[in-house]
Design a protein around this motif. Structure first.
Motif, PDB file in Angstrom:
ATOM      1  N   ASP A 140       0.837  -1.192   0.000  1.00  0.00           N
ATOM      2  CA  ASP A 140       0.000   0.000   0.000  1.00  0.00           C
ATOM      3  C   ASP A 140       0.881   1.255   0.000  1.00  0.00           C
ATOM      4  OD1 ASP A 140      -1.821   2.041   0.483  1.00  0.00           O
ATOM      5  OD2 ASP A 140      -2.856   0.991   2.106  1.00  0.00           O
ATOM      6  N   PRO A 141       0.796   2.085  -1.039  1.00  0.00           N
ATOM      7  CA  PRO A 141       1.672   3.264  -1.102  1.00  0.00           C
ATOM      8  C   PRO A 141       1.279   4.370  -0.130  1.00  0.00           C
ATOM      9  CG  PRO A 141       0.157   3.266  -2.959  1.00  0.00           C
ATOM     10  CD  PRO A 141      -0.040   1.961  -2.246  1.00  0.00           C
ATOM     11  N   ARG A 142       0.153   4.221   0.569  1.00  0.00           N
ATOM     12  CA  ARG A 142      -0.282   5.246   1.510  1.00  0.00           C
ATOM     13  C   ARG A 142       0.315   5.079   2.899  1.00  0.00           C
ATOM     14  NH1 ARG A 142      -6.472   3.887   0.937  1.00  0.00           N
ATOM     15  NH2 ARG A 142      -5.449   1.905   1.439  1.00  0.00           N
ATOM     16  N   LEU A 143       1.091   4.021   3.116  1.00  0.00           N
ATOM     17  CA  LEU A 143       1.648   3.775   4.439  1.00  0.00           C
ATOM     18  C   LEU A 143       2.601   4.888   4.853  1.00  0.00           C
ATOM     19  CD1 LEU A 143       2.520  -0.051   4.289  1.00  0.00           C
ATOM     20  CD2 LEU A 143       0.421   1.027   5.113  1.00  0.00           C
ATOM     21  N   THR A 144       2.651   5.151   6.156  1.00  0.00           N
ATOM     22  CA  THR A 144       3.641   6.080   6.681  1.00  0.00           C
ATOM     23  C   THR A 144       5.022   5.432   6.610  1.00  0.00           C
ATOM     24  OG1 THR A 144       3.481   5.263   8.951  1.00  0.00           O
ATOM     25  CG2 THR A 144       1.922   6.992   8.282  1.00  0.00           C
ATOM     26  N   ALA A 145       6.065   6.226   6.809  1.00  0.00           N
ATOM     27  CA  ALA A 145       7.427   5.695   6.771  1.00  0.00           C
ATOM     28  C   ALA A 145       7.628   4.606   7.819  1.00  0.00           C
ATOM     29  CB  ALA A 145       8.434   6.825   6.962  1.00  0.00           C
ATOM     30  N   THR A 146       7.049   4.802   8.992  1.00  0.00           N
ATOM     31  CA  THR A 146       7.181   3.802  10.058  1.00  0.00           C
ATOM     32  C   THR A 146       6.470   2.512   9.683  1.00  0.00           C
ATOM     33  OG1 THR A 146       7.331   5.520  11.748  1.00  0.00           O
ATOM     34  CG2 THR A 146       6.716   3.312  12.489  1.00  0.00           C
ATOM     35  N   GLU A 147       5.235   2.622   9.190  1.00  0.00           N
ATOM     36  CA  GLU A 147       4.484   1.433   8.776  1.00  0.00           C
ATOM     37  C   GLU A 147       5.199   0.712   7.644  1.00  0.00           C
ATOM     38  OE1 GLU A 147      -0.174   2.679   9.545  1.00  0.00           O
ATOM     39  OE2 GLU A 147       0.901   3.574   7.848  1.00  0.00           O
ATOM     40  N   LEU A 148       5.711   1.483   6.684  1.00  0.00           N
ATOM     41  CA  LEU A 148       6.388   0.880   5.538  1.00  0.00           C
ATOM     42  C   LEU A 148       7.626   0.121   5.982  1.00  0.00           C
ATOM     43  CD1 LEU A 148       6.794   0.438   2.530  1.00  0.00           C
ATOM     44  CD2 LEU A 148       7.903   2.681   2.411  1.00  0.00           C
ATOM     45  N   SER A 149       8.388   0.697   6.888  1.00  0.00           N
ATOM     46  CA  SER A 149       9.592   0.020   7.372  1.00  0.00           C
ATOM     47  C   SER A 149       9.253  -1.319   8.013  1.00  0.00           C
ATOM     48  CB  SER A 149      10.316   0.919   8.375  1.00  0.00           C
ATOM     49  OG  SER A 149      11.504   0.310   8.821  1.00  0.00           O
ATOM     50  N   GLU A 150       8.158  -1.352   8.774  1.00  0.00           N
ATOM     51  CA  GLU A 150       7.740  -2.607   9.414  1.00  0.00           C
ATOM     52  C   GLU A 150       7.336  -3.650   8.377  1.00  0.00           C
ATOM     53  OE1 GLU A 150       4.620  -1.354  11.975  1.00  0.00           O
ATOM     54  OE2 GLU A 150       5.968  -0.516  13.502  1.00  0.00           O
ATOM     55  N   VAL A 151       6.607  -3.222   7.327  1.00  0.00           N
ATOM     56  CA  VAL A 151       6.167  -4.152   6.288  1.00  0.00           C
ATOM     57  C   VAL A 151       7.370  -4.687   5.504  1.00  0.00           C
ATOM     58  CG1 VAL A 151       4.878  -4.354   4.125  1.00  0.00           C
ATOM     59  CG2 VAL A 151       3.868  -3.167   6.079  1.00  0.00           C
ATOM     60  N   LEU A 152       8.304  -3.817   5.163  1.00  0.00           N
ATOM     61  CA  LEU A 152       9.490  -4.250   4.425  1.00  0.00           C
ATOM     62  C   LEU A 152      10.268  -5.301   5.208  1.00  0.00           C
ATOM     63  CD1 LEU A 152      10.751  -0.818   3.026  1.00  0.00           C
ATOM     64  CD2 LEU A 152       9.537  -2.608   1.774  1.00  0.00           C
ATOM     65  N   THR A 153      10.321  -5.120   6.530  1.00  0.00           N
ATOM     66  CA  THR A 153      11.007  -6.098   7.382  1.00  0.00           C
ATOM     67  C   THR A 153      10.264  -7.421   7.394  1.00  0.00           C
ATOM     68  OG1 THR A 153      11.938  -4.357   8.787  1.00  0.00           O
ATOM     69  CG2 THR A 153      11.808  -6.569   9.726  1.00  0.00           C
ATOM     70  N   ARG A 154       8.945  -7.377   7.590  1.00  0.00           N
ATOM     71  CA  ARG A 154       8.159  -8.618   7.642  1.00  0.00           C
ATOM     72  C   ARG A 154       8.250  -9.396   6.341  1.00  0.00           C
ATOM     73  NH1 ARG A 154       3.807  -5.663   9.907  1.00  0.00           N
ATOM     74  NH2 ARG A 154       2.586  -6.005   8.023  1.00  0.00           N
ATOM     75  N   LEU A 155       8.226  -8.681   5.207  1.00  0.00           N
ATOM     76  CA  LEU A 155       8.239  -9.344   3.901  1.00  0.00           C
ATOM     77  C   LEU A 155       9.646  -9.690   3.423  1.00  0.00           C
ATOM     78  CD1 LEU A 155       5.524  -7.281   1.975  1.00  0.00           C
ATOM     79  CD2 LEU A 155       5.259  -9.455   3.175  1.00  0.00           C
ATOM     80  N   ARG A 156      10.674  -9.276   4.173  1.00  0.00           N
ATOM     81  CA  ARG A 156      12.071  -9.537   3.819  1.00  0.00           C
ATOM     82  C   ARG A 156      12.390  -9.016   2.412  1.00  0.00           C
ATOM     83  NH1 ARG A 156      13.962 -13.664   7.616  1.00  0.00           N
ATOM     84  NH2 ARG A 156      12.184 -14.342   8.869  1.00  0.00           N
ATOM     85  N   VAL A 157      12.043  -7.775   2.203  1.00  0.00           N
ATOM     86  CA  VAL A 157      12.214  -7.148   0.891  1.00  0.00           C
ATOM     87  C   VAL A 157      13.679  -6.795   0.652  1.00  0.00           C
ATOM     88  CG1 VAL A 157      11.733  -5.013  -0.390  1.00  0.00           C
ATOM     89  CG2 VAL A 157       9.865  -6.300   0.669  1.00  0.00           C
TER      90      VAL A 157
END
Length: 494
Positions: A79-96
């Motif tokens: 989701d491109p609407r995520l905040t920087a903090t939310e995005l960082s958490e998602v990138l970590t979970r997905l191992r991007v």
């Protein structure tokens, strides 16, 4: 050669200058030659990488998504609407490994390659400072890594192969009659499976064209439809409900459209009726989920054969309605919808972002995926959904399906949207509570009228004990009500 790569090469050779994808808002277009050319540029990305697609522009997302699939990378739409903090958490979970974004100021993470991406392709703007990649310990390297909607709990990873995605896209194209002369219009979020498979990949499979908007804008909808002349619409119930209250399209515009396809959330019969009567466009109700790479059932194309209130017939997969032990129940009896076939995901990824990545089975020992949806099959094989098994309200042993109560409330002219959830009760365990939205100003009068309305149409135990008129319901990106948020509110945890 990968399936998507081969198809794009075929489209570029046979329809080089035909528009493939168009931006609804401004009319920019990508021809099939341009799509294939953009996809080729993704071959420079390190093979096997997980690529987080955080892209707001619909044409750029489309080109990048198809590029990842064509190059054999793992696309992880976010989701491109995520905040920087939310995005960082998602990138970590997905191992991007690679963040691909069109944001003006992309999030820079030391361990993650970062690419700015536009229609010219990806450009590396940050190189990871370590040789190890976040996905080095990945258990799977699928073509696309999706996450569940999280409407009832913590999201889980849904890994889909290119074959599963394109098999689903082919089923969609065949069932809906997509071909070079067809054009769709979708304003649905591209980071969800509906817009990806029913929109982007089905267009690649069928060779037609697709108009894409980054969001649904009720006031602009019919003007864009008139401008681009689609032959079919991709929608969700929330969109159809909104359009039923907007000025109707002209008959000239409506006559060109074969159907409005509804998926992603239950479609109340009242919403379908109101939309069709208002616009003159028939609704093709379907049922899908990420675990099936999209479409599971669909009503027939022939309007005379469609059954309002049903999500249709299974489309090229095994489906039963089973009891607690997984064996089929009798025709007309309620049970859980079970799916089987190679097109169904075989495992989930646990997305905790810490420790080794783990896969847990998604199917039973007999190969069935338990959907968690309660349904009924009629004698002709049409499926009717009663609701989610985890949404069922147990009132002193009496089972109440929220969807049934919601449909009754939606039939009242004063109700715009509704959600029914179970509230804790000391003696009965749970009781139904209704949250409704309305354009009427007198909330108390509406609540009183709705209690009388329910008394005439629902047996006593199904009637909501409380009807709360609210300004808005909490919704996910595809229009699904976030029932867990309402339950948490009732439990006093918000």
């Amino acid at each position: 050669m990968a399936i998507v790569s081969r198809l794009l090469s075929t489209r570029a050779r046979e329809q080089p200058d035909s528009p493939a994808f168009l931006a609804g808002a401004d009319g920019r277009a990508l021809t099939w030659r341009e799509v294939a050319g953009h996809a080729a540029r993704w071959r420079d990305v390190r093979p096997g990488s997980r690529v987080g697609l955080v892209i707001a522009d619909p044409l750029v997302f489309t080109a990048a998504y198809l590029g990842c699939l064509s190059a054999g990378l793992t696309a992880a739409p976010i989701d491109p609407r995520l905040t920087a903090t939310e995005l960082s958490e998602v990138l970590t979970r997905l191992r991007v490994d690679v963040l691909a974004t069109d944001h003006a100021e992309p999030v820079i993470r030391p361990e993650t390659d970062t690419c700015e991406v536009d229609l010219a392709g990806p450009r590396l703007v940050w190189s990871a400072t370590t040789t190890a990649r976040p996905s080095d310990a990945a258990a799977l390297r699928p073509a696309v890594l999706l996450t569940s909607s999280g409407t009832t709990g913590r999201p889980k990873g849904i890994p889909l192969t290119e074959w599963q995605l394109m098999h689903a896209a082919g089923r969609v194209a065949r069932h809906h009659g997509f071909g070079p002369g067809e054009r769709g219009y979708t304003p649905l979020p591209l980071f969800h499976v509906n817009a990806q498979v029913m929109g982007l990949l089905a267009t690649v499979a069928g060779g037609g064209s697709l108009v894409i908007d980054r969001r649904f804008e009720a006031g602009e909808y019919w003007a864009r439809v008139e401008k681009h002349s689609p032959t079919w619409l991709n929608a969700v119930p929330a969109v159809l409900a909104s359009l039923a209250n907007q000025p109707a399209p002209s008959s000239r515009v409506a006559e060109r459209i074969r159907f409005a396809r509804s998926a992603s959330a239950p479609l109340p019969p009242e919403t379908a009726r109101a939309f069709t009567e208002h616009t003159g466009i028939g609704v093709l109700e379907t049922y899908g989920m990420s675990e099936a790479a999209g479409q599971i059932t669909a009503n027939p194309l022939d309007p005379a054969r469609r059954r309002r209130g049903s999500v249709g017939l299974p489309v090229e997969l095994e489906l039963i309605v089973g009891g607690p032990d997984g064996t089929p129940v009798a025709t007309g009896a309620e049970g859980e919808v079970l799916l089987r076939g190679p097109q169904i995901v075989s495992g989930y990824l646990e997305l905790d972002g810490a420790g080794p990545e783990r896969v847990r089975p998604a199917r039973t020992a007999e190969g069935w995926l338990r959907t968690g949806d309660v349904g009924v099959l009629d004698d002709a094989g049409f499926l009717r959904l009663a609701g989610r098994a985890d949404d069922v309200i147990n009132r002193g042993g009496e089972k109440i399906y929220p969807q049934e109560v919601e449909n009754v409330l939606l039939a009242h002219p004063g109700v715009a949207a509704v959600a029914v959830v179970g509230a804790p009760h000391e003696r009965l365990g749970q009781v139904p509570v209704a949250f409704v939205t309305s354009q009427q100003s007198d909330a108390d009068a509406l609540a009183s009228a709705l209690r009388d309305w329910c008394a005439e149409r629902l047996t006593r135990y199904k009637r909501p004990t409380v009807i709360e008129v609210t300004d808005a319901l909490p919704l996910g990106p595809t229009g699904k009500v976030l029932r867990r948020a309402l339950r948490a509110e009732l439990a006093g945890t918000q």
